[in-house]
Design a protein around this motif. Sequence first.
Motif, short mmCIF file in Angstrom:
data_model
loop_
_atom_site.label_atom_id
_atom_site.label_comp_id
_atom_site.label_asym_id
_atom_site.label_seq_id
_atom_site.Cartn_x
_atom_site.Cartn_y
_atom_site.Cartn_z
N VAL A 201 0.83 -1.21 0.00
CA VAL A 201 0.00 0.00 0.00
C VAL A 201 0.87 1.26 0.00
CG1 VAL A 201 -1.64 1.33 1.40
CG2 VAL A 201 -2.00 -1.11 1.04
N LEU A 202 1.93 1.27 0.80
CA LEU A 202 2.82 2.43 0.82
C LEU A 202 3.51 2.62 -0.52
CD1 LEU A 202 4.44 2.15 4.37
CD2 LEU A 202 2.70 3.76 3.59
N GLY A 203 3.93 1.54 -1.16
CA GLY A 203 4.55 1.64 -2.48
C GLY A 203 3.59 2.20 -3.51
N ASN A 204 2.37 1.74 -3.48
CA ASN A 204 1.37 2.26 -4.43
C ASN A 204 1.08 3.74 -4.17
OD1 ASN A 204 1.08 -0.11 -5.84
ND2 ASN A 204 -0.57 -0.86 -4.53
N LEU A 205 1.05 4.14 -2.90
CA LEU A 205 0.84 5.56 -2.60
C LEU A 205 2.00 6.41 -3.10
CD1 LEU A 205 -0.68 5.41 1.00
CD2 LEU A 205 -1.81 6.11 -1.12
N LEU A 206 3.23 5.90 -3.00
CA LEU A 206 4.38 6.62 -3.52
C LEU A 206 4.29 6.79 -5.04
CD1 LEU A 206 7.33 5.17 -1.43
CD2 LEU A 206 6.40 7.49 -1.34
N VAL A 207 3.84 5.77 -5.73
CA VAL A 207 3.66 5.87 -7.18
C VAL A 207 2.60 6.90 -7.52
CG1 VAL A 207 2.89 4.62 -9.25
CG2 VAL A 207 4.49 3.54 -7.66
N ILE A 208 1.50 6.90 -6.81
CA ILE A 208 0.42 7.86 -7.06
C ILE A 208 0.91 9.28 -6.82
CG2 ILE A 208 -1.82 8.67 -6.20
CD1 ILE A 208 -2.49 5.67 -5.72
N ILE A 209 1.63 9.48 -5.72
CA ILE A 209 2.16 10.82 -5.43
C ILE A 209 3.15 11.24 -6.51
CG2 ILE A 209 3.61 12.11 -3.80
CD1 ILE A 209 2.25 10.44 -1.57
N SER A 210 4.00 10.33 -6.96
CA SER A 210 4.98 10.66 -8.00
C SER A 210 4.30 11.07 -9.30
CB SER A 210 5.90 9.47 -8.26
OG SER A 210 6.62 9.14 -7.11
N VAL A 211 3.24 10.36 -9.68
CA VAL A 211 2.53 10.68 -10.91
C VAL A 211 1.85 12.04 -10.79
CG1 VAL A 211 0.58 9.99 -12.38
CG2 VAL A 211 2.25 8.29 -11.64
N PHE A 212 1.30 12.36 -9.65
CA PHE A 212 0.66 13.66 -9.48
C PHE A 212 1.68 14.80 -9.49
CE2 PHE A 212 -3.24 11.71 -7.37
CZ PHE A 212 -4.02 11.93 -8.48
N ARG A 213 2.86 14.57 -8.94
CA ARG A 213 3.85 15.64 -8.84
C ARG A 213 4.65 15.84 -10.11
NH1 ARG A 213 7.05 15.86 -3.41
NH2 ARG A 213 7.43 17.90 -4.30
N ASN A 214 4.84 14.79 -10.91
CA ASN A 214 5.68 14.88 -12.10
C ASN A 214 4.81 14.69 -13.34
OD1 ASN A 214 7.69 14.83 -14.00
ND2 ASN A 214 8.88 13.23 -12.97
N ARG A 215 4.67 15.75 -14.13
CA ARG A 215 3.80 15.70 -15.31
C ARG A 215 4.31 14.71 -16.36
NH1 ARG A 215 -0.30 18.38 -16.45
NH2 ARG A 215 -1.02 20.32 -15.59
N LYS A 216 5.61 14.50 -16.44
CA LYS A 216 6.16 13.59 -17.46
C LYS A 216 5.72 12.15 -17.24
CE LYS A 216 10.28 16.28 -18.41
NZ LYS A 216 11.75 16.30 -18.37
N LEU A 217 5.33 11.82 -16.06
CA LEU A 217 4.90 10.45 -15.76
C LEU A 217 3.42 10.21 -16.09
CD1 LEU A 217 6.60 9.95 -12.30
CD2 LEU A 217 7.37 9.10 -14.51
N ARG A 218 2.69 11.24 -16.46
CA ARG A 218 1.25 11.10 -16.67
C ARG A 218 0.87 10.50 -18.01
NH1 ARG A 218 -1.43 16.45 -13.88
NH2 ARG A 218 -0.24 16.29 -11.97
N ASN A 219 1.72 10.59 -19.00
CA ASN A 219 1.35 10.01 -20.30
C ASN A 219 2.16 8.73 -20.54
OD1 ASN A 219 3.81 11.09 -20.72
ND2 ASN A 219 3.24 12.38 -22.45
N SER A 220 1.64 7.87 -21.39
CA SER A 220 2.31 6.60 -21.66
C SER A 220 2.71 6.50 -23.12
CB SER A 220 1.37 5.45 -21.28
OG SER A 220 0.20 5.54 -22.06
N VAL A 221 3.31 7.55 -23.65
CA VAL A 221 3.75 7.57 -25.03
C VAL A 221 5.09 6.87 -25.15
CG1 VAL A 221 4.40 9.05 -26.99
CG2 VAL A 221 2.51 9.70 -25.47
N LEU A 222 5.16 5.88 -26.01
CA LEU A 222 6.41 5.17 -26.25
C LEU A 222 7.09 5.74 -27.47
CD1 LEU A 222 5.25 1.49 -25.63
CD2 LEU A 222 6.45 2.99 -24.06
N LYS A 223 8.34 6.10 -27.36
CA LYS A 223 9.09 6.66 -28.48
C LYS A 223 10.11 5.63 -28.95
CE LYS A 223 8.62 11.38 -26.87
NZ LYS A 223 9.31 12.60 -26.46
N ASN A 224 10.17 5.43 -30.26
CA ASN A 224 11.15 4.48 -30.82
C ASN A 224 12.37 5.18 -31.29
OD1 ASN A 224 9.64 2.28 -30.29
ND2 ASN A 224 8.56 2.34 -32.23
#
Length: 73
Positions: free
Chosen positions: A50-73
Amino acid sequence: MPDTFSLIKNRTEPRLGQLERTLATEGSARPAWVIAILASVLIFTTVVDVLGNLLVIISVFRNRKLRNSVLKN
Protein backbone atom coordinates in the motif's frame (compact mmCIF):
# COMPACT_ATOMS: atom_id res chain seq x y z
CA MET A 1 -24.74 -20.74 19.41
CA PRO A 2 -21.38 -22.52 19.12
CA ASP A 3 -19.66 -23.64 22.26
CA THR A 4 -16.72 -21.69 23.66
CA PHE A 5 -14.13 -24.22 22.51
CA SER A 6 -15.11 -23.87 18.85
CA LEU A 7 -14.72 -20.08 19.08
CA ILE A 8 -11.19 -20.38 20.48
CA LYS A 9 -10.16 -23.29 18.25
CA ASN A 10 -7.60 -22.77 15.50
CA ARG A 11 -9.47 -21.92 12.28
CA THR A 12 -6.68 -23.23 10.01
CA GLU A 13 -8.03 -26.76 10.30
CA PRO A 14 -10.33 -27.91 7.52
CA ARG A 15 -13.98 -28.32 8.40
CA LEU A 16 -14.38 -31.90 9.53
CA GLY A 17 -17.43 -33.92 10.38
CA GLN A 18 -17.99 -35.25 13.89
CA LEU A 19 -16.41 -38.65 13.13
CA GLU A 20 -13.33 -37.16 11.48
CA ARG A 21 -13.01 -34.63 14.29
CA THR A 22 -12.87 -37.38 16.87
CA LEU A 23 -10.30 -39.30 14.81
CA ALA A 24 -8.08 -36.28 14.10
CA THR A 25 -4.85 -36.08 16.06
CA GLU A 26 -3.89 -33.22 18.33
CA GLY A 27 -0.91 -32.28 16.13
CA SER A 28 -3.00 -31.53 13.05
CA ALA A 29 -3.38 -27.81 13.88
CA ARG A 30 -0.61 -25.26 13.30
CA PRO A 31 1.17 -24.00 16.40
CA ALA A 32 0.32 -20.50 17.58
CA TRP A 33 3.83 -19.17 16.81
CA VAL A 34 3.53 -20.27 13.17
CA ILE A 35 0.21 -18.48 12.83
CA ALA A 36 1.69 -15.34 14.42
CA ILE A 37 4.68 -15.35 12.03
CA LEU A 38 2.48 -15.92 8.97
CA ALA A 39 0.10 -13.16 10.03
CA SER A 40 3.00 -10.77 10.66
CA VAL A 41 4.52 -11.46 7.24
CA LEU A 42 1.18 -10.98 5.49
CA ILE A 43 0.44 -7.74 7.36
CA PHE A 44 3.95 -6.40 6.65
CA THR A 45 3.66 -7.27 2.95
CA THR A 46 0.27 -5.60 2.68
CA VAL A 47 1.48 -2.41 4.40
CA VAL A 48 4.58 -2.21 2.15
CA ASP A 49 2.41 -2.77 -0.96
CA VAL A 50 0.00 0.00 0.00
CA LEU A 51 2.82 2.43 0.82
CA GLY A 52 4.55 1.64 -2.48
CA ASN A 53 1.37 2.26 -4.43
CA LEU A 54 0.84 5.56 -2.60
CA LEU A 55 4.38 6.62 -3.52
CA VAL A 56 3.66 5.87 -7.18
CA ILE A 57 0.42 7.86 -7.06
CA ILE A 58 2.16 10.82 -5.43
CA SER A 59 4.98 10.66 -8.00
CA VAL A 60 2.53 10.68 -10.91
CA PHE A 61 0.66 13.66 -9.48
CA ARG A 62 3.85 15.64 -8.84
CA ASN A 63 5.68 14.88 -12.10
CA ARG A 64 3.80 15.70 -15.31
CA LYS A 65 6.16 13.59 -17.46
CA LEU A 66 4.90 10.45 -15.76
CA ARG A 67 1.25 11.10 -16.67
CA ASN A 68 1.35 10.01 -20.30
CA SER A 69 2.31 6.60 -21.66
CA VAL A 70 3.75 7.57 -25.03
CA LEU A 71 6.41 5.17 -26.25
CA LYS A 72 9.09 6.66 -28.48
CA ASN A 73 11.15 4.48 -30.82
